[in-house]
Design a protein around this motif. Structure first.
Motif, mmCIF file in Angstrom:
data_model
loop_
_atom_site.group_PDB
_atom_site.id
_atom_site.type_symbol
_atom_site.label_atom_id
_atom_site.label_comp_id
_atom_site.label_asym_id
_atom_site.label_seq_id
_atom_site.Cartn_x
_atom_site.Cartn_y
_atom_site.Cartn_z
ATOM 1 N N LYS A 150 0.834 -1.204 0.000
ATOM 2 C CA LYS A 150 0.000 0.000 0.000
ATOM 3 C C LYS A 150 0.868 1.252 0.000
ATOM 4 O O LYS A 150 0.616 2.212 -0.757
ATOM 5 C CB LYS A 150 -0.920 -0.013 1.214
ATOM 6 C CG LYS A 150 -1.956 -1.128 1.191
ATOM 7 C CD LYS A 150 -2.617 -1.292 2.547
ATOM 8 C CE LYS A 150 -3.522 -2.528 2.546
ATOM 9 N NZ LYS A 150 -4.071 -2.836 3.874
ATOM 10 N N ARG A 153 2.572 1.781 -3.290
ATOM 11 C CA ARG A 153 1.649 2.268 -4.318
ATOM 12 C C ARG A 153 1.549 3.797 -4.261
ATOM 13 O O ARG A 153 1.557 4.459 -5.307
ATOM 14 C CB ARG A 153 0.272 1.642 -4.101
ATOM 15 C CG ARG A 153 -0.806 2.111 -5.067
ATOM 16 C CD ARG A 153 -0.609 1.515 -6.440
ATOM 17 N NE ARG A 153 -1.683 1.933 -7.327
ATOM 18 C CZ ARG A 153 -1.653 3.056 -8.049
ATOM 19 N NH1 ARG A 153 -0.594 3.859 -8.021
ATOM 20 N NH2 ARG A 153 -2.669 3.367 -8.841
ATOM 21 N N ALA A 157 3.475 6.911 -6.945
ATOM 22 C CA ALA A 157 2.627 7.808 -7.728
ATOM 23 C C ALA A 157 3.175 9.238 -7.681
ATOM 24 O O ALA A 157 3.698 9.695 -6.661
ATOM 25 C CB ALA A 157 1.199 7.779 -7.187
ATOM 26 N N TYR A 160 1.405 13.058 -5.244
ATOM 27 C CA TYR A 160 0.666 12.716 -4.023
ATOM 28 C C TYR A 160 1.418 13.140 -2.761
ATOM 29 O O TYR A 160 1.182 12.620 -1.675
ATOM 30 C CB TYR A 160 0.383 11.207 -3.977
ATOM 31 C CG TYR A 160 -0.701 10.796 -4.944
ATOM 32 C CD1 TYR A 160 -2.003 10.581 -4.511
ATOM 33 C CD2 TYR A 160 -0.430 10.663 -6.298
ATOM 34 C CE1 TYR A 160 -3.003 10.222 -5.396
ATOM 35 C CE2 TYR A 160 -1.422 10.314 -7.198
ATOM 36 C CZ TYR A 160 -2.700 10.089 -6.750
ATOM 37 O OH TYR A 160 -3.695 9.741 -7.626
ATOM 38 N N ASP A 313 -9.837 2.186 0.987
ATOM 39 C CA ASP A 313 -8.563 1.499 0.827
ATOM 40 C C ASP A 313 -7.634 2.461 0.090
ATOM 41 O O ASP A 313 -8.023 3.571 -0.293
ATOM 42 C CB ASP A 313 -8.719 0.161 0.108
ATOM 43 C CG ASP A 313 -9.365 0.304 -1.269
ATOM 44 O OD1 ASP A 313 -9.336 1.403 -1.859
ATOM 45 O OD2 ASP A 313 -9.933 -0.689 -1.753
ATOM 46 N N VAL A 314 -6.392 2.057 -0.112
ATOM 47 C CA VAL A 314 -5.416 2.963 -0.707
ATOM 48 C C VAL A 314 -5.821 3.374 -2.119
ATOM 49 O O VAL A 314 -5.662 4.537 -2.515
ATOM 50 C CB VAL A 314 -4.015 2.318 -0.692
ATOM 51 C CG1 VAL A 314 -3.049 3.099 -1.579
ATOM 52 C CG2 VAL A 314 -3.472 2.273 0.733
ATOM 53 N N GLU A 315 -6.346 2.453 -2.912
ATOM 54 C CA GLU A 315 -6.745 2.786 -4.278
ATOM 55 C C GLU A 315 -7.836 3.848 -4.297
ATOM 56 O O GLU A 315 -7.806 4.793 -5.099
ATOM 57 C CB GLU A 315 -7.211 1.526 -5.013
ATOM 58 C CG GLU A 315 -6.112 0.507 -5.254
ATOM 59 C CD GLU A 315 -4.980 1.054 -6.104
ATOM 60 O OE1 GLU A 315 -5.257 1.861 -7.025
ATOM 61 O OE2 GLU A 315 -3.823 0.694 -5.847
ATOM 62 N N GLN A 316 -8.811 3.706 -3.389
ATOM 63 C CA GLN A 316 -9.881 4.705 -3.313
ATOM 64 C C GLN A 316 -9.334 6.050 -2.850
ATOM 65 O O GLN A 316 -9.734 7.103 -3.355
ATOM 66 C CB GLN A 316 -10.988 4.214 -2.368
ATOM 67 C CG GLN A 316 -12.200 5.129 -2.289
ATOM 68 C CD GLN A 316 -13.157 4.970 -3.446
ATOM 69 O OE1 GLN A 316 -12.740 4.724 -4.570
ATOM 70 N NE2 GLN A 316 -14.443 5.099 -3.173
ATOM 71 N N MET A 318 -6.421 7.245 -3.413
ATOM 72 C CA MET A 318 -5.696 7.871 -4.520
ATOM 73 C C MET A 318 -6.642 8.439 -5.569
ATOM 74 O O MET A 318 -6.386 9.507 -6.138
ATOM 75 C CB MET A 318 -4.735 6.856 -5.130
ATOM 76 C CG MET A 318 -3.628 6.433 -4.161
ATOM 77 S SD MET A 318 -2.449 5.279 -4.870
ATOM 78 C CE MET A 318 -1.608 6.326 -6.051
ATOM 79 N N ARG A 319 -7.742 7.745 -5.824
ATOM 80 C CA ARG A 319 -8.725 8.261 -6.789
ATOM 81 C C ARG A 319 -9.376 9.542 -6.262
ATOM 82 O O ARG A 319 -9.564 10.510 -7.020
ATOM 83 C CB ARG A 319 -9.783 7.201 -7.085
ATOM 84 C CG ARG A 319 -9.281 6.040 -7.947
ATOM 85 C CD ARG A 319 -10.421 5.181 -8.441
ATOM 86 N NE ARG A 319 -11.071 4.463 -7.357
ATOM 87 C CZ ARG A 319 -10.712 3.251 -6.940
ATOM 88 N NH1 ARG A 319 -9.699 2.623 -7.513
ATOM 89 N NH2 ARG A 319 -11.363 2.652 -5.959
ATOM 90 N N ASN A 337 -9.406 -1.592 6.405
ATOM 91 C CA ASN A 337 -8.449 -1.979 5.369
ATOM 92 C C ASN A 337 -7.002 -1.737 5.765
ATOM 93 O O ASN A 337 -6.088 -2.137 5.034
ATOM 94 C CB ASN A 337 -8.757 -1.244 4.062
ATOM 95 C CG ASN A 337 -9.993 -1.803 3.371
ATOM 96 O OD1 ASN A 337 -10.089 -2.994 3.136
ATOM 97 N ND2 ASN A 337 -10.959 -0.949 3.096
#
Length: 400
Positions: A150, A153, A157, A160, A313-316, A318-319, A337
């Motif tokens: 996580k 990730r 990027a 960020y 979660d980490v993906e959310q 970042m979005r 998470n």
């Protein structure tokens, strides 16, 4: 499982202080609910019961009280009160459920001031009793591998650097030992991207920033405590502002749904509060609606903070950060998470206020299935008063 009365979320203390000063005689009831289907929690009832007994034997230590006294928004009389405080087991009723196969019936009832600290540790106890009882101690190697992935990730990027993440994972953690191992490691790995933790005990022992303001129960209780039901949200925000005088200025938006919140959160409150927190419904739509509302109130959104905290979660993260970067300030609270991601699936459990001063109260969530109430008639009345339509996905659901 619980080794300190500080092993809870900061907002329990900020709300408790306000209750001491404003509603010391209020009586409340909380009810437990497990949203995970087919789970046999009843087989762990003895473990849960023993842990509750141990919780009620705890007291605040002098070192803990002195640390609390150093927080800018904690008042001396509240710390003095905590020096005399204890959780009383007679306020907790734990039984096997008569209505649900393998379920637990867990009810907390009594003075709000003396029961408010039960919620988070009780949920953490149930979560750990289930997780460890079913799967054994947390697989730390796997958990740390997932944590590193996580962090990698985010670090990989571009753009960020100002993304800020907070640990919100106490109530549904795998275990106390795992959260205590994970959070300091997360702080080390994320560096300036780590904003702090909602867990007061971990913040104190590891020199981290405690994070939190208000929870749903603060606004729910005002459905019974306020001057009239229609004005209950405004009364809750006003009381909060009077208690903290500009500090802890993040307003929770989803107790009666976003539409009702926006109608109540007028120019006065937009100027008074530093930001808003999302906890149900589509977070992208919510964020756009909040920015539009601030602009309509002639408030520059770049001066306000949007806090996202619903199942992230980490993906959310970042979005969401990519969508709102530069348009406002953002903060992200990740719970399950982070603290319950070692392999086995985590429980979805809550313990919510359902009555205050003998009257039903409710949370009308923007997410289907999250609405909680004991009295279906009151729920219909609440919707009518606030002009909130019943979501199609919630129709036919039985009251809690």
């Amino acid at each position: 499982m619980i080794r300190s009365l500080l092993d809870t979320d900061l907002y329990k203390f900020t709300m408790m202080q306000a209750v001491l000063h404003r509603y010391p005689a209020a009586q409340v009831r909380y009810r437990f609910r497990c949203r995970s289907p087919g789970v046999d929690l009843a087989r762990h009832i003895d473990t849960v019961s023993d842990a509750i007994d141990a919780l009620c034997a705890l007291r605040f230590t002098p070192d803990e009280l002195e640390w609390l006294r150093g927080l800018r928004f904690i008042k001396p009389d509240f710390v003095d009160f905590l020096g005399l405080f204890r959780l009383d087991r007679r306020h907790v009723r734990l039984e096997r459920s008569d209505d649900e196969q393998g379920g637990l019936s867990l009810v907390v009832e009594g003075p709000w001031l003396h029961t408010i600290l039960f919620e988070v540790p009780l949920l953490a106890i149930v979560s750990e009793a289930w997780s460890v009882g079913e799967h054994g101690p947390a697989d730390e190697a796997e958990g740390l591998r997932r944590l590193q992935a996580k962090v990698d990730r985010i670090d990989a990027a571009v753009g960020y650097e100002d993304c800020r993440i907070t640990d919100f994972g106490t109530r549904r953690r795998y275990s106390q030992a795992w959260q205590d191992r994970l959070v300091p490691r997360l702080a080390e790995l994320l560096g300036p991207k780590f904003a702090g933790t909602s867990n007061v005990d971990i913040a104190r022992r590891h020199g981290l920033v405690p994070q939190g303001t208000m929870a749903h129960e603060w606004l729910q209780a005002h459905q019974a405590l306020g001057p009239r039901l229609r004005d209950s949200q405004k009364a809750a925000f006003e009381a909060w502002a009077q208690e903290y005088r500009g500090d802890l200025g993040i307003a929770l938006t989803d107790v009666i749904g976003l539409e009702a919140f926006l109608r109540d959160f007028d120019l006065y409150f937009c100027k008074l509060f530093d930001g808003m927190r999302h906890d149900s419904g589509d977070p992208f739509e919510w964020g756009e609606r909040m920015l539009a509302h601030l602009e309509a109130m002639r408030i520059d959104p770049r001066t306000r903070t949007l806090v996202f905290s619903d199942g992230l979660d980490v993906e959310q993260v970042m979005r969401l950060y990519a969508r709102f970067r530069g348009r406002c300030r953002t903060s992200f609270g990740i719970g399950t998470n982070l603290t319950n991601d070692t392999g086995p699936k985590a429980l979805q459990i809550v313990l919510k206020m359902v009555a205050c001063n003998g009257q039903p109260v409710a949370k009308l969530s923007d997410s289907p299935g999250k609405t909680m109430v004991d009295d279906e008639g009151y729920l219909r009345y609440l919707r009518q008063v606030f002009e909130v339509a019943q979501p199609a996905a919630d129709r036919g659901d039985a009251p809690l």
